[in-house]
Motif scaffolding. Structure first.
Motif, PDB file in Angstrom:
ATOM      1  N   GLN A 234      33.891  35.705 -36.256  1.00 54.29           N
ATOM      2  CA  GLN A 234      33.527  35.511 -37.653  1.00 54.29           C
ATOM      3  C   GLN A 234      32.124  36.049 -37.928  1.00 54.29           C
ATOM      4  OE1 GLN A 234      35.515  33.918 -40.345  1.00 54.29           O
ATOM      5  NE2 GLN A 234      33.962  35.254 -41.245  1.00 54.29           N
ATOM      6  N   ASP A 255      43.415  41.973 -46.724  1.00 55.40           N
ATOM      7  CA  ASP A 255      43.152  40.540 -46.900  1.00 55.40           C
ATOM      8  C   ASP A 255      41.670  40.192 -46.820  1.00 55.40           C
ATOM      9  OD1 ASP A 255      45.891  39.995 -47.131  1.00 55.40           O
ATOM     10  OD2 ASP A 255      46.126  39.924 -44.955  1.00 55.40           O
ATOM     11  N   ASP A 259      34.597  34.369 -49.204  1.00 55.18           N
ATOM     12  CA  ASP A 259      34.881  32.991 -49.580  1.00 55.18           C
ATOM     13  C   ASP A 259      33.561  32.310 -49.939  1.00 55.18           C
ATOM     14  OD1 ASP A 259      35.510  30.335 -49.823  1.00 55.18           O
ATOM     15  OD2 ASP A 259      36.729  30.220 -48.003  1.00 55.18           O
ATOM     16  N   THR A 262      32.656  28.831 -48.167  1.00 57.14           N
ATOM     17  CA  THR A 262      32.212  28.806 -46.770  1.00 57.14           C
ATOM     18  C   THR A 262      31.062  29.769 -46.509  1.00 57.14           C
ATOM     19  OG1 THR A 262      33.786  30.522 -46.088  1.00 57.14           O
ATOM     20  CG2 THR A 262      34.554  28.232 -46.046  1.00 57.14           C
ATOM     21  N   HIS A 264      31.583  32.845 -45.798  1.00 62.63           N
ATOM     22  CA  HIS A 264      32.095  33.794 -44.814  1.00 62.63           C
ATOM     23  C   HIS A 264      33.168  34.684 -45.444  1.00 62.63           C
ATOM     24  CE1 HIS A 264      29.963  31.768 -41.605  1.00 62.63           C
ATOM     25  NE2 HIS A 264      30.560  30.618 -41.876  1.00 62.63           N
ATOM     26  N   TYR A 265      33.463  35.780 -44.743  1.00 65.72           N
ATOM     27  CA  TYR A 265      34.540  36.659 -45.178  1.00 65.72           C
ATOM     28  C   TYR A 265      35.837  36.239 -44.493  1.00 65.72           C
ATOM     29  CZ  TYR A 265      31.294  39.865 -47.444  1.00 65.72           C
ATOM     30  OH  TYR A 265      30.362  40.416 -48.287  1.00 65.72           O
ATOM     31  N   ARG A 266      36.874  36.082 -45.293  1.00 68.03           N
ATOM     32  CA  ARG A 266      38.213  35.862 -44.743  1.00 68.03           C
ATOM     33  C   ARG A 266      38.790  37.217 -44.338  1.00 68.03           C
ATOM     34  NH1 ARG A 266      40.539  30.908 -45.959  1.00 68.03           N
ATOM     35  NH2 ARG A 266      39.389  29.593 -47.450  1.00 68.03           N
TER      36      ARG A 266
END
Length: 321
Positions: A234, A255, A259, A262, A264-266
């Motif tokens: 991550q 995809d 996000d 969070t 973070h990148y999904r």
């Protein structure tokens, strides 16, 4: 933490001393007592790391004679030489645990030990050299910087120098790609094609997901590793997305999205079946990589024999004096 031998050894006491050293975030040194499981885990991890550095010379080494300029050739040659040095540092660290360097090489060639799956992919264009610097060395930095705080002293100290050089390699690869992206449409297409082929294998570099990684929990408990595979993966994705935007390339993941909850990148599902195939020996270049390593060992055996004979002769003279 050093065990004294002036009284009977109490293994429970030694284990307690070891546990206290780990809990206090102090380092275990070669002279210290350590559980056999700790020693074996270190040898496995350090050997795999060393093998990866040595095998990792091959994909970029294929472009040494085809680099587009003398400057690029000199840069690439220096990098490949650095990787060889990294392997030597790590084999030396493994030797402090009682491992034999030649035995480790034999186990690699015989398929009894592994190396990073990323190096079983071929470099199809010169842009791959830059993407390896950006992706592969970038992933190595994410994975290896925490190892500078590994609980085993020789491993941690080796990693300090290795990480400094890997950081330079990553910047060099990114600079090469920036240069190509300012070039012709064909060069930009070459960079995007390399990104498309190397992105997913670079995510696999961190190993299987945490729920399918049998060794991670114990390695973290011992302080050998500091973060789980998924945590490091991550961190790598979060680092790479902004760099891709600056570079002007598209990461091949529909995809991929940020996000805000969070921070973070999904990202999409990794093809773990491909990962298992490549690790199991069925990658694009597995057989080629090992064949070259076997040839290097066998063709240069006389050098090793001569060096060992000289060392023995020198030691005998020193002892006689």
């Amino acid at each position: 933490m050093t065990a004294t031998l002036d009284r009977p050894v109490d293994e429970d006491e030694l284990q307690a001393q070891f546990d206290a050293t780990i809990a206090a975030e102090h380092r275990i040194e070669p002279r210290d007592w350590m559980p056999e499981g700790y020693r074996k885990t270190l040898i496995r991890q350090i050997a795999q790391h060393a093998h990866s550095e040595i095998i990792g010379m091959q994909p970029e080494g294929d472009w040494l004679l085809a680099a587009p300029s003398l400057r690029r050739k000199a840069i690439l040659l220096a990098k490949v030489q650095d990787e060889a040095g990294h392997g030597m540092y790590l084999y030396s660290a493994a030797e402090t645990l009682g491992a034999d360097r030649a035995d480790l090489t034999d186990k690699l060639i015989e398929g009894k030990q592994k190396y990073s799956s990323i190096f079983n992919y071929r470099t199809l264009s010169y842009a791959d050299v830059g993407v390896i610097g950006w992706f592969v060395d970038g992933a190595a930095i994410c994975n290896q910087v925490p190892l500078c705080r590994s609980s085993y002293g020789p491993y941690a100290r080796a990693m300090i120098r290795i990480c400094k050089e890997e950081s330079f390699h990553q910047r060099q690869g990114y600079e090469l790609l920036m240069t190509m992206m300012r070039g012709t449409p064909e060069q930009r297409e070459m960079v995007q094609d390399a990104v498309d082929r190397w992105w997913w294998p670079s995510l696999m570099m961190f190993g299987p997901p945490d729920d399918d990684s049998p060794n991670s929990a114990q390695s973290m408990a011992w302080g050998i590793k500091r973060h789980s595979n998924d945590e490091l993966r991550q961190r790598y994705v979060d680092m790479s997305v902004p760099q891709a935007e600056v570079l002007g390339v598209t990461l091949p993941d529909p995809d991929l999205s940020y996000d805000p909850e969070t921070g973070h990148y999904r990202f999409g599902q990794i093809d773990w079946d491909e990962f298992k195939r490549v690790v199991g020996g069925d990658g694009p270049a597995n057989k080629e990589r090992i064949a070259r390593r076997r040839a290097a060992r066998d063709d240069n055996a006389w050098v090793t024999e001569a060096a060992m004979a000289y060392a023995a002769k020198h030691a005998a003279r020193t002892e006689a004096a």
